[in-house]
Design an enzyme around this catalytic site. Sequence first.
Site, short mmCIF file in Angstrom:
data_model
loop_
_atom_site.label_atom_id
_atom_site.label_comp_id
_atom_site.label_asym_id
_atom_site.label_seq_id
_atom_site.Cartn_x
_atom_site.Cartn_y
_atom_site.Cartn_z
CG ASN A 114 -1.34 -1.07 1.42
OD1 ASN A 114 -1.93 -2.10 1.86
ND2 ASN A 114 -2.93 -1.66 0.03
CB VAL A 168 -0.12 5.97 1.77
CG1 VAL A 168 -0.44 5.97 3.24
CG2 VAL A 168 1.91 6.78 2.39
CB CYS A 169 -2.86 2.91 -0.84
SG CYS A 169 -4.57 2.37 -1.69
CG LEU A 170 -5.46 5.38 5.17
CD1 LEU A 170 -6.04 3.35 5.64
CD2 LEU A 170 -4.48 6.20 5.94
NE ARG A 228 -7.57 5.98 -2.93
CZ ARG A 228 -7.10 4.49 -2.80
NH1 ARG A 228 -5.89 4.82 -3.00
NH2 ARG A 228 -8.28 3.51 -2.80
#
Length: 197
Positions: A103, A110-112, A116
């Site tokens: 992630n 950062v993929c959270l 988003r």
Amino acid sequence: MIKLFSLKQQKKDEVAVGASSAGKSKPTAAQLRLTKDLNELQLPKTCKTEFPDPNNLLKFKLIISPDEGYYVGGVFTFSFTVGLSYPHEAPKVKCETKVYHPNIDLEGNVCLNILREDWKPVLTINSVIYGIQYLFLEPNPEDPLNKEAAEVLSTNRRQFAQNVVRSMRGGYSIADEVCRKMVQHLGTVLLFITGHY
């Protein structure tokens, strides 16, 4: 009409003189909300914040030191930049530490979800910090930025754990993963050519 205009101008001038004599401008809504968030912040023992410029609360660092999971023993630094539209806009977060994580990509993105599409003004900096900490406890291969790490996590947890340990020692790169895949593919091709497939 002229007197009304002069009164308005006089008020503006008084406000400008008052602000400049105080030496500080009035805090923005973002600064006020962030100050409230920081005052209510309840950091877990594995996290701490640092403010490189104590006069600028809108830019700070979060240091996470996981005490369990794949990343135990690691130290990961994230930079937070809070915009003037906060809390209507999520803070911008980047991981400054190179990490092998499904992630977090190599540029530190950062993929959270709450950073988003799921961000809402009722969320706080505390929510973001706990979300990032959770990514280190339970990496999510279903929503990856680093697709190679996600694939290894999904297919071979033992290999994933080894890659994480190697990356925290500074010895893992994406090139390692690409080479591993090429060797696997080459082995399959050789087996096919020799008829042992």
